[in-house]
Every structure is written in C-alpha cells, then in structure tokens.
Design a protein around this motif. Structure first.
Motif, PDB file in Angstrom:
ATOM      1  N   THR A   1      16.961   1.131 -23.847  1.00 55.74           N
ATOM      2  CA  THR A   1      16.193   1.940 -22.664  1.00 55.74           C
ATOM      3  C   THR A   1      16.139   1.010 -21.420  1.00 55.74           C
ATOM      4  O   THR A   1      15.629   1.603 -20.311  1.00 55.74           O
ATOM      5  CB  THR A   1      14.682   2.138 -23.018  1.00 55.74           C
ATOM      6  OG1 THR A   1      13.950   0.763 -23.486  1.00 55.74           O
ATOM      7  CG2 THR A   1      14.649   3.005 -24.391  1.00 55.74           C
ATOM      8  N   THR A   2      16.583  -0.289 -21.258  1.00 52.60           N
ATOM      9  CA  THR A   2      16.385  -1.022 -20.093  1.00 52.60           C
ATOM     10  C   THR A   2      17.684  -1.071 -19.260  1.00 52.60           C
ATOM     11  O   THR A   2      18.875  -0.464 -19.695  1.00 52.60           O
ATOM     12  CB  THR A   2      16.286  -2.547 -20.535  1.00 52.60           C
ATOM     13  OG1 THR A   2      17.202  -2.816 -21.663  1.00 52.60           O
ATOM     14  CG2 THR A   2      14.950  -2.596 -21.328  1.00 52.60           C
ATOM     15  N   ARG A   3      17.451  -1.409 -17.963  1.00 50.33           N
ATOM     16  CA  ARG A   3      18.357  -1.398 -17.265  1.00 50.33           C
ATOM     17  C   ARG A   3      18.492  -2.671 -16.303  1.00 50.33           C
ATOM     18  O   ARG A   3      17.683  -3.638 -16.758  1.00 50.33           O
ATOM     19  CB  ARG A   3      18.376  -0.398 -16.160  1.00 50.33           C
ATOM     20  CG  ARG A   3      18.775   1.003 -16.282  1.00 50.33           C
ATOM     21  CD  ARG A   3      18.948   2.117 -15.252  1.00 50.33           C
ATOM     22  NE  ARG A   3      17.539   2.517 -15.094  1.00 50.33           N
ATOM     23  CZ  ARG A   3      17.062   3.367 -13.737  1.00 50.33           C
ATOM     24  NH1 ARG A   3      18.246   3.905 -13.408  1.00 50.33           N
ATOM     25  NH2 ARG A   3      15.979   3.596 -13.629  1.00 50.33           N
ATOM     26  N   LEU A   4      19.379  -3.082 -15.615  1.00 50.48           N
ATOM     27  CA  LEU A   4      19.618  -4.311 -14.875  1.00 50.48           C
ATOM     28  C   LEU A   4      18.412  -4.919 -13.932  1.00 50.48           C
ATOM     29  O   LEU A   4      17.941  -5.812 -14.159  1.00 50.48           O
ATOM     30  CB  LEU A   4      20.880  -4.211 -13.884  1.00 50.48           C
ATOM     31  CG  LEU A   4      21.532  -5.804 -13.679  1.00 50.48           C
ATOM     32  CD1 LEU A   4      21.810  -6.625 -15.027  1.00 50.48           C
ATOM     33  CD2 LEU A   4      22.599  -5.379 -12.580  1.00 50.48           C
ATOM     34  N   ASP A   5      17.802  -4.050 -13.351  1.00 52.15           N
ATOM     35  CA  ASP A   5      16.370  -4.371 -12.520  1.00 52.15           C
ATOM     36  C   ASP A   5      15.268  -4.738 -13.452  1.00 52.15           C
ATOM     37  O   ASP A   5      14.423  -5.106 -12.959  1.00 52.15           O
ATOM     38  CB  ASP A   5      16.153  -3.397 -11.422  1.00 52.15           C
ATOM     39  CG  ASP A   5      15.682  -2.072 -12.034  1.00 52.15           C
ATOM     40  OD1 ASP A   5      16.010  -1.816 -13.455  1.00 52.15           O
ATOM     41  OD2 ASP A   5      15.765  -1.066 -11.272  1.00 52.15           O
TER      42      ASP A   5
ATOM     43  N   GLU B   1      31.096   3.720 -18.779  1.00 54.06           N
ATOM     44  CA  GLU B   1      29.611   3.716 -19.049  1.00 54.06           C
ATOM     45  C   GLU B   1      29.332   2.048 -19.399  1.00 54.06           C
ATOM     46  O   GLU B   1      29.833   1.578 -20.312  1.00 54.06           O
ATOM     47  CB  GLU B   1      29.216   4.582 -19.873  1.00 54.06           C
ATOM     48  CG  GLU B   1      27.450   4.666 -19.991  1.00 54.06           C
ATOM     49  CD  GLU B   1      27.235   5.669 -21.328  1.00 54.06           C
ATOM     50  OE1 GLU B   1      26.071   5.356 -21.791  1.00 54.06           O
ATOM     51  OE2 GLU B   1      27.579   6.386 -21.304  1.00 54.06           O
ATOM     52  N   ASP B   2      28.497   1.543 -18.744  1.00 56.69           N
ATOM     53  CA  ASP B   2      27.938   0.020 -19.147  1.00 56.69           C
ATOM     54  C   ASP B   2      27.061   0.113 -20.326  1.00 56.69           C
ATOM     55  O   ASP B   2      26.617   1.206 -20.655  1.00 56.69           O
ATOM     56  CB  ASP B   2      27.770  -0.824 -18.019  1.00 56.69           C
ATOM     57  CG  ASP B   2      26.414  -0.160 -17.181  1.00 56.69           C
ATOM     58  OD1 ASP B   2      25.495   0.220 -17.987  1.00 56.69           O
ATOM     59  OD2 ASP B   2      26.302  -0.490 -16.109  1.00 56.69           O
ATOM     60  N   SER B   3      26.526  -0.978 -20.481  1.00 58.59           N
ATOM     61  CA  SER B   3      25.624  -1.141 -21.757  1.00 58.59           C
ATOM     62  C   SER B   3      24.248  -0.675 -21.369  1.00 58.59           C
ATOM     63  O   SER B   3      23.322  -0.241 -22.241  1.00 58.59           O
ATOM     64  CB  SER B   3      25.235  -2.751 -21.985  1.00 58.59           C
ATOM     65  OG  SER B   3      26.454  -3.217 -22.514  1.00 58.59           O
ATOM     66  N   THR B   4      23.924  -0.550 -20.234  1.00 54.21           N
ATOM     67  CA  THR B   4      22.803   0.032 -19.615  1.00 54.21           C
ATOM     68  C   THR B   4      22.714   1.736 -19.228  1.00 54.21           C
ATOM     69  O   THR B   4      21.855   2.245 -18.616  1.00 54.21           O
ATOM     70  CB  THR B   4      22.037  -0.846 -18.427  1.00 54.21           C
ATOM     71  OG1 THR B   4      22.948  -0.304 -17.349  1.00 54.21           O
ATOM     72  CG2 THR B   4      21.856  -2.203 -18.861  1.00 54.21           C
TER      73      THR B   4
ATOM     74  N   TRP C   1      22.819   6.390 -13.215  1.00 52.02           N
ATOM     75  CA  TRP C   1      22.227   6.319 -14.527  1.00 52.02           C
ATOM     76  C   TRP C   1      22.366   7.766 -15.202  1.00 52.02           C
ATOM     77  O   TRP C   1      21.795   8.881 -14.398  1.00 52.02           O
ATOM     78  CB  TRP C   1      20.887   5.652 -14.529  1.00 52.02           C
ATOM     79  CG  TRP C   1      20.043   5.528 -15.620  1.00 52.02           C
ATOM     80  CD1 TRP C   1      20.338   4.725 -16.805  1.00 52.02           C
ATOM     81  CD2 TRP C   1      18.709   5.789 -15.891  1.00 52.02           C
ATOM     82  NE1 TRP C   1      19.456   4.602 -17.662  1.00 52.02           N
ATOM     83  CE2 TRP C   1      18.331   5.044 -17.088  1.00 52.02           C
ATOM     84  CE3 TRP C   1      17.701   6.465 -15.313  1.00 52.02           C
ATOM     85  CZ2 TRP C   1      17.154   5.292 -17.811  1.00 52.02           C
ATOM     86  CZ3 TRP C   1      16.396   6.712 -15.995  1.00 52.02           C
ATOM     87  CH2 TRP C   1      16.202   5.947 -17.078  1.00 52.02           C
ATOM     88  N   LYS C   2      22.553   7.865 -16.496  1.00 57.63           N
ATOM     89  CA  LYS C   2      22.732   8.922 -17.229  1.00 57.63           C
ATOM     90  C   LYS C   2      21.274   9.598 -17.783  1.00 57.63           C
ATOM     91  O   LYS C   2      21.127  10.684 -18.261  1.00 57.63           O
ATOM     92  CB  LYS C   2      23.448   9.023 -18.265  1.00 57.63           C
ATOM     93  CG  LYS C   2      23.109   8.193 -19.669  1.00 57.63           C
ATOM     94  CD  LYS C   2      24.369   8.052 -20.555  1.00 57.63           C
ATOM     95  CE  LYS C   2      23.927   7.572 -22.023  1.00 57.63           C
ATOM     96  NZ  LYS C   2      25.027   7.491 -22.746  1.00 57.63           N
ATOM     97  N   GLY C   3      20.179   8.501 -17.458  1.00 58.95           N
ATOM     98  CA  GLY C   3      18.898   8.958 -17.842  1.00 58.95           C
ATOM     99  C   GLY C   3      18.606   8.739 -19.421  1.00 58.95           C
ATOM    100  O   GLY C   3      19.520   8.221 -20.166  1.00 58.95           O
ATOM    101  N   ASN C   4      17.284   8.477 -19.589  1.00 59.95           N
ATOM    102  CA  ASN C   4      16.830   8.112 -21.120  1.00 59.95           C
ATOM    103  C   ASN C   4      15.471   8.713 -21.309  1.00 59.95           C
ATOM    104  O   ASN C   4      14.520   7.885 -20.831  1.00 59.95           O
ATOM    105  CB  ASN C   4      17.086   6.597 -21.220  1.00 59.95           C
ATOM    106  CG  ASN C   4      16.813   6.026 -22.394  1.00 59.95           C
ATOM    107  OD1 ASN C   4      15.812   5.894 -23.130  1.00 59.95           O
ATOM    108  ND2 ASN C   4      17.966   5.193 -23.140  1.00 59.95           N
ATOM    109  N   LYS C   5      15.289   9.359 -22.101  1.00 58.64           N
ATOM    110  CA  LYS C   5      14.227  10.007 -22.602  1.00 58.64           C
ATOM    111  C   LYS C   5      13.060   9.007 -22.960  1.00 58.64           C
ATOM    112  O   LYS C   5      11.857   9.000 -22.567  1.00 58.64           O
ATOM    113  CB  LYS C   5      14.132  11.222 -23.282  1.00 58.64           C
ATOM    114  CG  LYS C   5      14.816  12.403 -22.738  1.00 58.64           C
ATOM    115  CD  LYS C   5      14.190  13.024 -21.589  1.00 58.64           C
ATOM    116  CE  LYS C   5      14.815  14.270 -21.088  1.00 58.64           C
ATOM    117  NZ  LYS C   5      14.190  14.782 -19.774  1.00 58.64           N
ATOM    118  N   ALA C   6      13.485   7.999 -23.754  1.00 64.60           N
ATOM    119  CA  ALA C   6      12.697   6.986 -24.382  1.00 64.60           C
ATOM    120  C   ALA C   6      12.189   6.169 -23.386  1.00 64.60           C
ATOM    121  O   ALA C   6      10.960   5.719 -23.338  1.00 64.60           O
ATOM    122  CB  ALA C   6      13.418   6.328 -25.483  1.00 64.60           C
ATOM    123  N   ALA C   7      12.740   5.858 -22.250  1.00 66.79           N
ATOM    124  CA  ALA C   7      12.340   5.088 -21.155  1.00 66.79           C
ATOM    125  C   ALA C   7      11.342   5.735 -20.511  1.00 66.79           C
ATOM    126  O   ALA C   7      10.637   5.107 -19.761  1.00 66.79           O
ATOM    127  CB  ALA C   7      13.686   4.856 -20.290  1.00 66.79           C
TER     128      ALA C   7
END
Length: 760
Positions: free
Chosen positions: A202-206, A530-533, A609-615
């Motif tokens: 659920t996390t991103r670089l920032d 697509e990267d890990s985030t 970002w492709k989005g993430n509902k859990a985030a």
C-alpha cells in the motif's frame, strides 16, 4: 569452464562507496562497452529514459544525475555488452559440451544474434529464418491439447508484451501462465489479498518522508534494491528508527556511503542504517512478530488499567478490522520459551523492537523473499499485516506494507493478466473485447508446471524470457525430464542453461533488450513497466540493437499468435506490433480503472499510480474489513528440527541478479572467485567437527526417500544463527524438492530447506 582463483576474507567497508565504484570499473570493460553504451547510464531510471532491467524499485519524479545503483549498472552493462554469441559459436560447440559451462560463462559469451533451431543429429543449434521458426512452432503447437502447453514469462517482460502473451494463451485455450511471481512474491499476492483485499503493498516512495520507523523482514537491500539505500539514509538523517530482522547481517542494512556524493567518498563518511539488527533463525519471523505483539498487548492492558493512553489503536481495530480477539488470544497463549526457541532471539531483543514500534506514529514494514519463500510464507505475510493493524499502520502517510519485488515488471505482469487464476482477470471483458470463449479452469503455476514436466503431462513449454529450468527447484529431475518435451521455445537475449536442454522441437529466439531502439511500422516505440509501489513508467530504448536479426518481444509474441491461433477478426496482431500505443489502448479498454488515459500519462514523472483501495482504508475482503490472522505455528519452515538437520537459506550474491551471474565477487560476504561456499555458524562447525575450508556436500533431508545432493562446498565460518546454513542460489536449487513450497501460494521454499551436511 574458466578456472578462477578464489579467496574468502571479511569485507570491512560499507555498502556503496569505493567498493561499488571498483565493481563497476571491473564489469564495464569486461562487457566491452563503447561510449554509446556508457552514455546510456545517464538515461537509466529517468523520466524520458529507460526503466532499469533489473529490480523494480521506483523511478523518482526528481532524479539524481546518476539514478542507477551498482546492480542496475551491471544489468545495463550485461545487456549492452558488445560481446556476441553468433551461429559460428554453435558450430563449434554441442549442447552436451556446453552443459559443462557455468552460468556466468554461458551468458558471458554475449548477446544472441540470430534465431536458432536445435538439430538433434549434430546436438547443435543452427541458424534459421524467422519465417521458418514461426511456421515450425505453429505446426507443432496447433494440434496439441491446450492444457499440455505452458506459457511462462519473465518479470522483465514489458506490460505491452505481457498483455499480448496472456491474451494469446487464453485464446489458445489455457491459463498455464506461470511467471517469476510464482517463484518469489506469490505469498504476498495471496497473503495481502486475504488480509487487506489487495495483492500488493500500500505504500509509495513518498511514504519514506513520513515514516517514524521502518521494520525490515528478510530483505538484502544492499544487493537486491540498492537505490533504496538513499531513502534509508535520508530517513536516518532525520531520526527514523530502522529495525531489521534477518538471519544474516547484510551490509546494506548496516552502513552506507553514497557513491554519488563527493564529500562522503573523499572523507569516507558512512551512515549507519539499522538502529536495531536482530539475527533471527530462518523461518523465525512468526515467532518474533508474535513476541512483539505480546509485548504490545501487555503494555496496552497495563495502560488501560491505569487510565493512560492506549498502546493499540482500538478505534482503528474496531472500525476497520475483524478477528482481533482471536489473534490476541493466540498471542497471549504463546509462551516466551516457545517464542525465544522458534525465533532464535532473546526476549530482551524482541522487547527493544516492540518499544520502537509502540512509540512510532507511522511504521512501514518492508520485506522480501526472506519472508515469502517458506512453507508458511503466506502466514509470514499475514503476520506482518497483523503487526501493522495493531496500531492502524495501514492507510495513512508513512505507514503500510512494502513488499520489495525483484524483477522490474513482475508485479505489472499480474496487473495485465499473466496469472493462472481466473478470478484475477476480467475474462468477461476479454471475451467481449475479442470475441472468444476464455478458459475458466485454473491454469498451472510454477510448481504445477514442474510437476507436469516431470510426469510428462506438460508437452510444450514456451518461455518469454527467463531461465526457468535453472530458477526452479528439483533441478536434477527437471533437467532429466525436459528433453521429453515435444516443443521447447525460448525467447531470450543471451544463452543460459535452460537452452542447453532441448525438447524434440526446439527454437531459441533472440529478442531486443529494453535499452535498445525498437523501430516498428509507426516509428520508434516505447514500452512500460510497473514498479514495486504500483506506479507505471514509460521506458524508451535508444541504442542500436545488438543484431539486425533481432525482433522485439511484442513482435515475437504477435508472430507466435498468428502461427498458433486461428484468425481472430477482432485482433489485428500486425497492427498491435506496428504501434505499441494500440496495445496500450487495448489494455486501457480491458482495465479502464487502472489504465485511464494510459498513453497520455505514459511518461509522467515518477510514474502514474494505479491506485490501491487498502491505502484508502477500503477493504475488498469478504468481511469488508481488514482481517487479523491467527497463526497455527510459530515456525515458518514447515518441518521439525532434528539432530543433524539444518535450515538451509539459499542466497544471492551482490554480483548477480536472480539466475544471472555478473561475476564471482560477493564483496559484502568477502567471497571472491567461487560460488562453491557453505556458510556455517562457528559453533555448529565445532559441534560437527568441521574445519574451515573443508570440502563437504549437502543432502536434502526432506524425508521423501529421494537423494538430492550438492557437492564440492567449502565450509566457511560465518555470522549466521545456529542451526542455519547458507549457500548460493541457483546452484543450491538441486536440494529443494518440488513439493517443498509455501502451502497456499506454491512459492518454492528456498529460505528454509531441510538439509544435512555429509562428507564431500
């Protein structure tokens, strides 16, 4: 095979620093890169450049002048080498002869230049035309039962080629689409999906800029995602606590010097990374996390009794989770004796980690295959989620799970349909889009494909990249069974060991690399990954191809599709190959929520970002909430400890990426010139009567009556927990039974393999 002088002595330096510079100074001339090749490093991981062909660490929106690490530069040099493996090479060598070469020596011959056909009479590859290759492959595959054919893909394959490949397989009639994820992070896909409703982190670089603490589990950052070290260094500079759980002390999580920083390089400055480093036993993560949770529950009980601020986030737990009480009961019932025994850590060490977690407002949990590649690998992932849920550390800045993927697009492949699972693909949408009946029957994953090759039910294997036969377990049985295949098609850039085991009809098809210029009917093309985030990045190659005879991956897939499938009125394979933007339009049509305005956003700085509902704290689980998990065991190994049985951890050196061996210098572990090493705890050596440098063998201790043996290993004393051993992957895969895998995800359990030491 090349003979090398070997040495083993401790390395005292940091990750990065002059050691990294010297490593690059070694590989760049060895690959004979000219000025044009060297210039490509300036484009690596830049917005308008190319995505690194090795790891999936994100490309930042604001890049450093040199946005590449030691491993990434090696990967670039490896692909852009001016060395060539031409048909003349194969005129001189039979495949039987080449099987005596090491993985390094095979790939070091250089880039493949021509399509090749295996000739059984001479046991050699011979050059052929692309037209003849596709015609012969089509003639061999069309009459076959679709269920007997496997379509494997490497995690380096672009989103565009992956989408075409998965579509081709489903129209052919199966979902036998194993990929690199099956070998590494499928435990993540299964575990996170069950716990929080999404199969990715659920996390991103920032989020690194907002975290108060980072908890690492089973990841060798310095070798497998070195660019992350910049984020860790920045975090440490602002006081972020970094707590690491890993059986080995990996240098990248200890000390780091920035190679791009002239001051640090000239003054030999280092940044200490981990503030706590806990060397737990292989498979001991469930026990360690149980211990942390046990402290948190105890402290929370005390705080509530005294009317003090709660340690757990009860509001979050009540509103967003289910299953907490059952999990809490299990934790309370666990004895400290069992926790210490199974984790290999003293209670005081676990308490120190729990204190950091209890005080931090935002925690990221970062992990790798040290968690996923166990029999209880899914349980490991679920336990990490449990820990995060206790204090609401999902769905807020600086918090959440961050699985670190290996291959540069292995996560993206799953996003666009490379999966054996029907529920992960919008098959109804594909049927409407392309007017065919898609298979609903679950396809074969990696383990099931191995079973099928061994028992003969798999008759054909198409590989879009990779080195499948070398990467999978049960090496000896797989190599014996592979020549029984009716068809083996390998799409690759370099020669590897899988190519030396031909089927009855075998073709080796050379493709463009990602860094090379890809010209099609509509002009120069770009691809995406697509990267890990979960961020999507465009990638454009500009250097001249290694050979005029190479085709791109989309071009090869399109030609294969035309050769093996009946004509599809709604699919113009030639048009897709001629303009990759049309492939992206098709992907957007299939996945409109993820890829909206795909072409327009392709080169968004930092990716889109492709989005993430859990985030967003929207839980797409059956309960509609994040789900606590109750572990059934404190050990993730799946086997009991007995006398003379060890837990083998298969390792990668910092001179390799997965099965690709760049050289023979595992700098951080002080090993040079050899990979025939067995890392052993000094006390275990004394107890077993072993001497440093003694040559021994390992044998599988799986208890299934099958002899699996790895010969010629030099005993090397090393800082590794008692009862654990370390040996290099993929050479140690011969010891892993195909049935030794994660229970739900089928990931081969290469981080805790039951073995015994025997005389060499």
């Amino acid at each position: 095979m090349t003979k090398r002088k070997s040495s083993i002595k401790p390395f005292r330096g940091p990750a990065g620093g002059w050691g990294s510079v010297r490593s690059l100074a070694d590989i760049l001339p060895r690959e004979r890169l000219g000025p044009a090749g060297l210039a490509q490093l300036a484009r690596q991981n830049k917005t308008e450049g190319f995505a690194c062909v090795s790891c999936a660490w994100p490309k930042p929106a604001h890049a450093h002048p040199a946005e590449f690490c030691e491993e990434g530069a090696k990967a670039t040099a490896w692909e852009l080498t001016t060395l060539r493996t031409t048909p003349a090479f194969f005129e001189k060598h039979t495949l039987s002869e080449l099987r005596g070469c090491s993985d390094y020596d095979l790939e070091q011959h250089g880039r493949l230049t021509h399509p090749l056909r295996y000739d059984a009479e001479t046991d050699k590859y011979v050059a052929c035309s692309w037209e003849d290759a596709f015609a012969a492959i089509g003639a061999a595959l069309r009459p076959m039962d679709p269920k007997s054919v496997v379509f494997y893909s490497s995690g380096r394959t672009s989103l565009e080629a992956s989408y075409m490949y998965g579509l081709m397989a489903r129209i052919f009639g199966n979902q036998n689409l194993p990929d690199s994820s099956n070998m590494c992070h499928e435990s993540t896909s299964v575990g996170l999906k069950a716990a929080i409703g999404v199969p990715v982190g659920t996390t991103r670089l920032d989020d690194f800029d907002h975290a108060d603490a980072l908890f690492f589990f089973g990841h060798n950052t310095g070798s497998n995602a070195p660019r992350m070290l910049h984020n860790l260094r920045s975090g440490r500079k602002r006081g972020v606590e970094i707590v690491t759980f890993n059986p080995l002390r990996e240098r990248g999580l200890e000390r780091f010097t920035v190679p791009q920083n002239p001051i640090e390089m000239t003054t030999l400055q280092e940044t200490d990374i981990s503030t706590q480093y806990h060397q737990l036993k292989a498979g001991g993560d469930i026990a360690a996390i149980t211990g942390i949770a046990k402290f948190l529950l105890e402290w929370d009980d005390e705080a509530r009794a005294k009317g003090e601020p709660e340690v757990l986030d009860h509001d979050f737990i009540k509103q967003h989770t289910t299953g907490f009480e059952s999990f809490a009961d299990t934790v309370r019932a666990a004895s400290w004796e069992a926790i210490e025994t199974e984790s290999g850590l003293p209670r005081t060490a676990i308490e120190q980690a729990a204190s950091v977690y209890a005080e931090a407002k935002a925690v990221m949990a970062i992990y790798g295959m040290g968690l996923t590649q166990h029999v209880k690998g899914v349980d490991n992932v679920r336990m990490v989620v449990n820990l995060l849920l206790l204090r609401g550390n999902i769905g807020k800045p600086g918090a959440g799970p961050m699985p670190v993927r290996g291959h540069s697009n292995v996560q993206g492949q799953r996003t666009v349909g490379i999966t054996e699972k029907t529920e992960l693909v919008p098959v109804e949408k594909l049927e409407e889009q392309y007017d065919f009946t898609a298979p609903r029957e679950k396809g074969l994953d990696t383990v099931e494909s191995c079973r099928g090759v061994i028992d003969g039910s798999v008759k054909a294997f198409i590989a879009l990249g990779g080195n499948f036969l070398r990467a999978v377990p049960e090496t000896e049985a797989m190599e014996k069974a592979w020549p029984k295949l009716d068809v083996s098609v390998q799409i690759a850039t370099k020669l590897n060991r899988n190519h030396l085991f031909p089927g009855k009809v075998t073709y080796l098809l050379p493709c463009l690399g990602r860094i090379e210029r890809d010209e099609q009917a509509s002009g120069p093309q770009a691809v995406s990954v697509e990267d890990s985030t979960s961020c999507i990045h465009g990638s454009r190659g500009k250097i001249a191809p290694a050979s005029e005879h190479l085709l791109s991956e989309p071009a090869i897939v399109g030609a294969l599709a035309k050769a093996i499938l009946p004509r599809q009125p709604k699919i113009d394979w030639d048009a897709l190959v001629g303009d990759y933007a049309l492939i992206r339009d098709a992907i957007e049509q299939t996945y409109p929520d993820v890829f909206k305005d795909y072409n327009a956003r392709l080169f968004t700085p930092g990716g889109f970002w492709k989005g993430n509902k859990a985030a967003e704290r929207i839980w797409q689980t059956p309960s509609g909430k994040a789900e606590f998990f109750k572990p059934q065991s404190l050990s993730a190994t799946g086997f009991a400890d007995t006398e003379h049985r060890y837990r083998l951890i298969t390792l990668r050196s910092n001179d390799q990426f997965n099965t690709t061996i760049y050289g023979y210098h595992d700098r951080f572990r002080g090993v040079k010139g050899t990979r025939d090493v067995l890392f052993v705890n000094a006390e275990d050596m004394a107890a077993a009567g072993l001497m440093s440098g003694q040559i021994v063998a390992l044998e599988s201790d799986a208890g299934d009556g099958i002899t699996r043996r790895r010969e010629g290993l030099s005993v090397t004393p090393y800082d590794i927990p008692r009862g654990c051993l370390g040996a290099y992957y993929p050479e140690a895969n011969v010891l892993i039974p195909v049935e030794h895998h994660a229970e739900e995800s089928h990931v081969p359990a290469g981080k805790s393999v039951p073995v015994r030491i025997v005389s060499g």
